[in-house]
Design an enzyme around this catalytic site. Structure first.
Site, PDB file in Angstrom:
ATOM      1  N   SER A  52       0.782  -1.068   0.166  1.00 57.70           N
ATOM      2  CA  SER A  52       0.144  -0.079  -0.047  1.00 57.70           C
ATOM      3  C   SER A  52       0.857   1.357   0.146  1.00 57.70           C
ATOM      4  CB  SER A  52      -1.059  -0.079   1.095  1.00 57.70           C
ATOM      5  OG  SER A  52      -1.949   0.911   1.063  1.00 57.70           O
ATOM      6  N   GLU A  75      -9.395  -5.674  -3.355  1.00 58.66           N
ATOM      7  CA  GLU A  75      -8.829  -4.730  -2.628  1.00 58.66           C
ATOM      8  C   GLU A  75      -9.717  -3.789  -1.821  1.00 58.66           C
ATOM      9  OE1 GLU A  75      -5.549  -3.800  -2.348  1.00 58.66           O
ATOM     10  OE2 GLU A  75      -4.475  -4.904  -3.922  1.00 58.66           O
ATOM     11  N   HIS A  83      -7.767  -5.807   0.752  1.00 56.20           N
ATOM     12  CA  HIS A  83      -6.587  -5.017   0.862  1.00 56.20           C
ATOM     13  C   HIS A  83      -5.858  -5.578   2.082  1.00 56.20           C
ATOM     14  CE1 HIS A  83      -4.097  -1.530   0.000  1.00 56.20           C
ATOM     15  NE2 HIS A  83      -3.935  -1.213   1.079  1.00 56.20           N
TER      16      HIS A  83
END
Length: 528
Positions: free
Chosen positions: A192, A313, A407
């Site tokens: 990320s 995600e 995610h």
């Protein structure tokens, strides 16, 4: 000599000796400073080396974590973010099976995620013991966050948090041989915001030659619009009733600054945008957009790349707080908001509807934004660097309701730390150990020799799918969606940008601005 009677390991660094601990046969050094505390006259300034120390410094416990607000209640249910108080927060940790020069083992330097506002190297999921068990020296890094690390001021250099990361990478390159690592086999890895940071470091002139390989998990190289970051700072300044300058912010109580940052950042979201903190082009460490530099420039030309994403995600952005249901209820309004966020024509959401006829609005919006922000730039990067780029997708769904393959879910598998409670907060119970064995081994192989165990990227677009059972390679699994964006780029923009229409429903720009308010986002849901 057994681990039970081994003396504590001691290693010399450029600034003094540090004493770690042996844990299950692995030498661990925590809280080692790579730069001086970034407060007082050094606040909002580039990092400087730490003061050398005499004797042996204890490195048995995690060092202080950078200032950060806590996750909202909705996200704290899924994500852990420990706080260690103290000013000496520019520190790192090292796990190594063979401390001392001569071993020259591959090195993996980990940069954590957290939207550049949260996270730290002390998160238990990032424990490096299993990388060291398998012959890789693991280094995890703390760096400045939020306004302290990414505020944009007229009286201070931009990107101090990224400069911290560069200082840590330079420290590793100079010092890691004493811990058993090979300075010529350093892999940068992050997820990320950590992956976004790695993209910027790969393109930074000052970082050339410091890393041999890089892993970008769910984060593409990118630079934020400067005005977007300025708006975040200005809104904080307005709340605090101070000038939007580093000098004024440095006089504000640290806890008040964090509370103000968290309050102003509530409407930041990868789905709907909004002001937020991010890396910006600064003419120095970030001379141009990192993606463009890596795609068409000479930056990091000799660096092997592994990059990828999770199948769902967006579910970590929308599931907490019940946002999936709210987006589904908004229907065409939410789709129009996503169009505005992604600067696309109506043909794109219509194409997603055709490809995924059973999908709800939240899934269409989430996948559109994920493709636009993440998969499309990663496709571009891999296309520009075939033969040395490897692409994966993590597809195993969490056993917790509605999260899917969201995610950050892959992290416990990459580190093989599914046994820690913090991993189960996101994965739930029953995560398959064989999947962790497979993923972790791929990351180890990539750090060791640059080949994770499947075909490199070429015109067929091979993607390694990690799911329950044996991993498999699928060719072009996202090509149909990516093609929608390529075709959209060739079309002229809508003739009346103040009004957009999705599935026959018109929406004015004033309505677009109300979408964020109508969703009532529970705290920051930007890339966690």
């Amino acid at each position: 000599m057994t681990a039970a009677v081994q003396a504590d390991p001691v290693v010399s660094t450029p600034y003094g000796a540090v004493r770690g601990r042996y844990e299950h046969g692995i030498a661990v050094f925590r809280g080692v400073p790579y730069a001086a505390p970034p407060f007082g006259p050094r606040r909002f300034r580039p990092p400087v080396p730490p003061e050398p120390w005499d004797g042996v410094r204890d490195a048995g416990a995690f060092g202080p974590t950078p200032p950060k607000p806590p996750y909202s209640e909705a996200f704290e249910k899924y994500l852990s973010d420990p706080v260690v108080p103290g000013d000496d927060c520019l520190n790192l940790n090292v796990w190594t099976p063979e401390p001392g020069p001569g071993a020259r083992l591959p090195v993996l330097v980990w940069l954590h995620g957290g939207a550049l506002t949260r996270g730290s190297s002390a998160v238990p999921v990032y424990d490096g013991r299993n990388f060291a068990r398998d012959g890789v020296v693991l280094v995890s890094v703390n760096y400045r966050l939020g306004v302290e690390g990414y505020g944009l001021f007229p009286d201070a250099p931009a990107n101090p948090g990224l400069r911290d990361q560069l200082a840590a990478l330079q420290w590793v390159h100079e010092s890691i041989e004493a811990f058993g690592g090979d300075p010529d086999r350093i892999t940068l890895a992050g997820q990320s915001a950590g992956a976004i940071s790695i993209g910027a470091l790969l393109a930074a002139p000052q970082a050339q030659g410091l890393a041999r390989r890089a892993v970008l998990q769910s984060g593409p190289p990118e630079a934020f619009e400067r005005d977007k970051v300025r708006r975040m700072v200005r809104r904080m300044a307005t709340r605090l009733k101070i000038p939007a300058t580093a000098a004024a912010f440095a006089d504000v109580d640290r806890e008040l600054l964090l509370r103000t940052q968290a309050d102003v950042g509530k409407l930041s979201s990868p789905v709907l945008g909004g002001p937020s903190f991010g890396i910006v082009v600064d003419g120095d460490i970030v001379p141009r957009d990192p993606l463009e530099a890596l795609v068409d420039g000479d930056a990091a030309r000799g660096v092997d790349l592994m990059m990828g994403w999770t199948s769902d995600e967006y579910r970590l952005w929308l599931v907490p707080g019940g946002l999936v249901e709210r987006v589904d209820r908004l229907g065409a309004v939410a789709l129009a908001g996503a169009m505005a966020r992604c600067h696309c024509n109506t043909e794109v959401p219509r194409g997603y509807r055709t490809l995924h006829p059973e999908a709800g609005t939240a899934e269409i919006v989430g996948q559109m934004v994920t493709d636009h922000l993440l998969r499309l730039p990663m496709h571009r990067l891999a296309d520009a660097r075939p033969d040395t780029s490897y692409v994966y997708e993590f597809a195993w769904p969490s056993s917790l309701p509605d999260l899917g393959a969201c995610h950050a879910l892959e992290l416990g598998f990459v580190f093989d730390t599914g046994d820690v409670p913090e991993s189960r907060k996101l994965a739930g119970e029953g995560a398959p150990q064989e999947l962790a064995d497979t993923m972790h081994a791929a990351w180890v192989r990539f750090a060791a020799d640059g080949n994770p165990g499947w075909e490199p990227w070429d015109a067929r677009h091979p993607v390694r799918i990690f799911d329950a059972g044996e991993p498999r390679t699928v060719f072009g699994p996202r090509d149909a969606e990516i093609a929608l964006w390529t075709a959209d780029a060739l079309r002229p923009p809508p003739s009346a940008p103040a009004s957009v229409r999705v599935d026959g429903s018109p929406m004015r720009s004033t309505e677009l601005r109300s979408v964020v308010r109508r969703l009532r986002l529970p705290g920051s849901v930007r890339r966690q």
